[in-house]
Scaffold this active site. Structure first.
Site, short mmCIF file in Angstrom:
data_model
loop_
_atom_site.label_atom_id
_atom_site.label_comp_id
_atom_site.label_asym_id
_atom_site.label_seq_id
_atom_site.Cartn_x
_atom_site.Cartn_y
_atom_site.Cartn_z
N ARG A 1 0.81 -1.24 0.00
CA ARG A 1 0.00 0.00 0.00
C ARG A 1 0.83 1.28 0.00
NH1 ARG A 1 -3.52 -2.90 3.51
NH2 ARG A 1 -5.13 -3.86 2.25
N LYS B 1 3.25 11.65 -10.81
CA LYS B 1 2.42 10.77 -11.64
C LYS B 1 3.23 9.52 -11.92
CE LYS B 1 -0.82 13.54 -14.38
NZ LYS B 1 -1.22 13.96 -15.74
N GLU C 1 9.48 17.82 -24.29
CA GLU C 1 8.79 18.22 -23.04
C GLU C 1 9.26 19.62 -22.60
OE1 GLU C 1 6.24 16.52 -22.07
OE2 GLU C 1 6.64 14.37 -21.87
N LYS D 1 7.44 22.87 -14.02
CA LYS D 1 6.62 21.71 -13.61
C LYS D 1 6.29 21.80 -12.11
CE LYS D 1 5.38 17.13 -13.99
NZ LYS D 1 5.37 15.91 -14.76
N GLU E 1 -4.21 17.07 -10.48
CA GLU E 1 -4.84 17.42 -11.76
C GLU E 1 -6.35 17.60 -11.66
OE1 GLU E 1 -3.14 15.41 -15.26
OE2 GLU E 1 -5.03 15.79 -16.28
N ARG F 1 -3.14 21.71 -13.60
CA ARG F 1 -2.11 20.72 -13.98
C ARG F 1 -2.36 20.12 -15.36
NH1 ARG F 1 1.07 16.05 -10.54
NH2 ARG F 1 2.21 15.28 -12.36
N ASN G 1 -0.40 18.50 -20.05
CA ASN G 1 -0.79 17.48 -21.01
C ASN G 1 -0.82 18.04 -22.44
OD1 ASN G 1 -2.83 14.78 -21.33
ND2 ASN G 1 -1.47 14.87 -19.58
N HIS H 1 -0.34 15.95 -25.60
CA HIS H 1 -0.39 14.53 -25.20
C HIS H 1 -1.67 13.81 -25.66
CE1 HIS H 1 3.03 15.68 -22.79
NE2 HIS H 1 3.18 14.44 -22.36
N HIS I 1 -0.39 10.70 -27.18
CA HIS I 1 -0.57 9.39 -26.53
C HIS I 1 -1.28 8.40 -27.46
CE1 HIS I 1 -0.20 10.49 -21.94
NE2 HIS I 1 0.96 10.31 -22.52
N HIS J 1 8.12 8.77 -26.75
CA HIS J 1 7.09 9.61 -26.12
C HIS J 1 7.30 11.08 -26.55
CE1 HIS J 1 4.29 11.14 -23.14
NE2 HIS J 1 5.23 11.94 -22.67
N1 NAD Z 1 5.13 10.68 -14.88
C1 NAD Z 1 5.20 11.75 -15.65
O1 NAD Z 1 4.83 12.86 -15.24
C2 NAD Z 1 5.77 11.61 -17.03
C3 NAD Z 1 6.17 12.75 -17.71
C4 NAD Z 1 6.73 12.60 -18.98
C5 NAD Z 1 6.90 11.33 -19.52
N2 NAD Z 1 6.50 10.25 -18.82
C6 NAD Z 1 6.71 8.89 -19.34
O2 NAD Z 1 8.11 8.72 -19.55
C7 NAD Z 1 8.31 7.72 -20.53
C8 NAD Z 1 9.38 8.16 -21.50
O3 NAD Z 1 10.57 8.38 -20.79
P1 NAD Z 1 11.98 8.46 -21.55
O4 NAD Z 1 11.84 9.25 -22.77
O5 NAD Z 1 12.98 8.82 -20.53
O6 NAD Z 1 12.15 6.96 -22.08
P2 NAD Z 1 12.93 5.69 -21.51
O7 NAD Z 1 12.87 5.62 -20.05
O8 NAD Z 1 12.44 4.53 -22.31
O9 NAD Z 1 14.45 6.00 -21.93
C9 NAD Z 1 14.75 6.10 -23.31
C10 NAD Z 1 15.86 5.13 -23.72
O10 NAD Z 1 17.10 5.64 -23.27
C11 NAD Z 1 17.79 4.67 -22.49
N3 NAD Z 1 18.52 5.43 -21.50
C12 NAD Z 1 18.03 6.10 -20.45
N4 NAD Z 1 18.97 6.80 -19.84
C13 NAD Z 1 20.13 6.54 -20.49
C14 NAD Z 1 21.45 6.99 -20.32
N5 NAD Z 1 21.78 7.91 -19.41
N6 NAD Z 1 22.39 6.48 -21.14
C15 NAD Z 1 22.04 5.59 -22.11
N7 NAD Z 1 20.80 5.17 -22.34
C16 NAD Z 1 19.85 5.65 -21.53
C17 NAD Z 1 16.71 3.77 -21.96
O11 NAD Z 1 17.22 2.50 -21.64
C18 NAD Z 1 15.75 3.72 -23.15
O12 NAD Z 1 16.22 2.81 -24.09
C19 NAD Z 1 6.97 7.49 -21.18
O13 NAD Z 1 6.43 6.28 -20.73
C20 NAD Z 1 6.13 8.64 -20.69
O14 NAD Z 1 4.76 8.30 -20.63
C21 NAD Z 1 5.95 10.36 -17.59
O1 LIG Z 2 2.74 15.68 -15.05
C1 LIG Z 2 1.75 15.83 -15.77
O2 LIG Z 2 0.66 16.17 -15.31
C2 LIG Z 2 1.85 15.59 -17.23
O3 LIG Z 2 0.86 15.58 -17.92
C3 LIG Z 2 3.22 15.38 -17.77
C4 LIG Z 2 3.27 14.60 -19.07
O4 LIG Z 2 4.46 14.98 -19.75
C5 LIG Z 2 3.35 13.09 -18.87
O5 LIG Z 2 3.59 12.45 -20.09
C6 LIG Z 2 2.22 12.43 -18.11
O6 LIG Z 2 2.58 11.11 -17.78
C7 LIG Z 2 0.94 12.37 -18.85
O7 LIG Z 2 -0.05 12.13 -17.94
P1 LIG Z 2 -1.44 11.42 -18.26
O8 LIG Z 2 -2.27 11.78 -17.06
O9 LIG Z 2 -1.97 11.97 -19.54
O10 LIG Z 2 -1.17 9.97 -18.36
ZN ZN Z 3 4.84 13.63 -21.41
#
Ligand code: NAD
Ligand SMILES: O=C(O)C(=O)C[C@@H](O)[C@H](O)[C@H](O)COP(=O)(O)O
Ligand code: ZN
Length: 366
Positions: A125, A146, A188, A230, A240, A244, A248, A251, A255, A268
């Site tokens: 949890r 998130k 981003e 951010k 959100e 917030r 998006n 997105h 997405h 992404h």
């Molecule tokens: N939670 C949030 O608020 C939020 C915000 C934006 C994006 N996201 C999510 O993030 C994800 C995308 O993240 P990303 O673009 O970092 O992709 P990722 O985590 O897949 O990394 C991209 C690639 O780079 C490699 N890599 C990472 N760091 C490295 C380094 N320092 N050296 C060499 N290789 C490296 C990874 O292994 C992968 O192959 C998506 O799933 C997206 O939905 C979430």
């Molecule tokens: O932090 C947020 O809020 C965002 O929307 C950041 C986005 O860059 C990110 O990709 C997020 O994961 C998208 O959120 P979702 O709620 O559409 O899944």
């Molecule tokens: Zn994003």
């Protein structure tokens, strides 16, 4: 050396974002500052690219300081934000004997951060976790809490809000990041500039060559400015319920393209870039956004080597169906974040399907 130190303060959480060089070497000090003792087991979660590069040194350092550290690596790539990998990681945590006092360390890009964060949010949890981002894009994913995984019917449909204890961005890791992934991170940053800070738009335009050349101090500044935007937004609306949603921007269609491509072919960030192009056209049709905003947006996206169109065998119907599962859509109404002017966007709650189809035509490549 910490170059930038920021904090995020929501109603119930307060944590630091540290950005700098050599920060992985100071992790023991960070754990002490956070009050994490050797009685608390640690689980270092990473992926098959990042783990072999950076996890060993971190684990050695923590073990030398008396911490018990387990590791779990998932296959690199978006496909790991899955129920299958979630279950695998939880299994690894159970086998290692993690309990409610244990701490998860998420070492990697957004995929690892989202997956490991969701494990932390749900394991027994909820247990604490620390974000150790290693991609430029993860300046966004590591901040704001998130966390989640994908479902066949859409992106991030399973998840939670779970704020990290701290975000420690060691920018030295960016030296091994593939160029395509670096460019992806700028999507981003461009988003944050376009929704919030017109001066940041100009700054990105002026420093685009040096940023793509990985100038360390400019990269730190870009990460800092992105995280600051951010953090400011998340502080106002952690879960959100309102503002917030502007994070998006790009997105909704982005997405849908990612999911339609089976989370392959496009990153992404690339999908967010294409999504922002569709949104700026929708902005012109719905909000009478000036044409100059379209030109500037497209030029900025292109100047960072990001795509403005996609090419996939996905029908409009498939994409619209995916958009209907977007979390901003309620009661069948398709909501979009649309630009009004540079640095300012608005939530539009009921965009007509016909206009979305028109926007999809604009971003379909040959
Ligand atoms: N939670 C949030 O608020 C939020 C915000 C934006 C994006 N996201 C999510 O993030 C994800 C995308 O993240 P990303 O673009 O970092 O992709 P990722 O985590 O897949 O990394 C991209 C690639 O780079 C490699 N890599 C990472 N760091 C490295 C380094 N320092 N050296 C060499 N290789 C490296 C990874 O292994 C992968 O192959 C998506 O799933 C997206 O939905 C979430
Ligand atoms: O932090 C947020 O809020 C965002 O929307 C950041 C986005 O860059 C990110 O990709 C997020 O994961 C998208 O959120 P979702 O709620 O559409 O899944
Ligand atoms: Zn994003």
């Amino acid at each position: 050396m910490i170059v930038h130190d920021l904090s995020v303060k929501t109603k119930n959480h307060s944590y630091d974002i540290q950005i700098g060089s050599g920060l992985h070497k100071q992790l023991v000090q960070s754990l002490r500052e956070l009050g994490i003792t050797q009685q608390q087991k640690l689980m270092l979660i990473s992926d098959s690219h990042v783990g072999p590069l950076y996890a060993g040194r971190i684990q050695d350092q923590l073990c030398t300081a008396g911490y018990e550290v387990g590791t779990c690596f998932v296959p690199a790539g978006e496909a790991s934000k899955s129920i299958l990998q979630y279950e695998r990681v939880v299994g690894a945590c159970l086998k290692f004997g993690l309990d409610r006092k244990s701490v998860i360390l998420a070492l990697g890009g957004g995929v690892v951060g989202d997956l490991a964060g969701f494990v932390a949010a749900s394991f027994m949890r909820g247990i604490p976790f620390i974000q150790l981002p290693t991609t430029l894009l993860a300046h966004d994913s590591a901040v704001g809490g998130k966390v989640g995984i994908n479902h066949a019917m859409g992106k991030n449909l399973i998840g939670a809000f779970h704020q990290p204890l701290r975000v420690i961005f060691d920018v030295d890791t960016l030296s091994t990041l593939p160029l395509r992934q670096l460019r992806s991170g700028f999507a981003e940053l461009i988003k944050e500039a376009l929704i919030w800070d017109v001066s940041f738009v100009g700054w990105l335009e002026n420093h685009q060559n040096a940023l793509l050349g990985r100038d360390p101090s400019l990269l730190c500044e870009a990460i800092y400015r992105g995280c600051r935007i951010k953090a400011t937004i998340v502080e106002q609306d952690e879960k959100e319920n309102g503002i917030r949603a502007i994070l998006n921007y790009g997105h909704t269609i982005g997405h849908a393209i990612e999911a339609c491509a089976g989370y392959k072919h496009y990153t992404h960030g690339e999908c967010v870039a294409i999504g922002m192009v569709s949104a700026v056209y929708l902005g012109q049709w719905v909000l009478k956004t000036p044409p100059a905003v379209i030109d500037k947006t497209i030029r900025l996206i292109e100047s960072f080597g990001l795509p403005t169109q996609f090419s996939l065998p996905c029908s409009d119907d498939e994409l619209i169906n995916l958009i209907k599962h977007d979390k901003k859509s309620t009661s069948g109404r398709l909501s979009f974040i649309l630009p009004k002017q540079l640095g300012h966007v608005e939530m539009v709650e009921h965009v007509q399907e016909a206009l979305i189809v028109q926007a999809l035509q604009v971003i379909r490549g040959g």
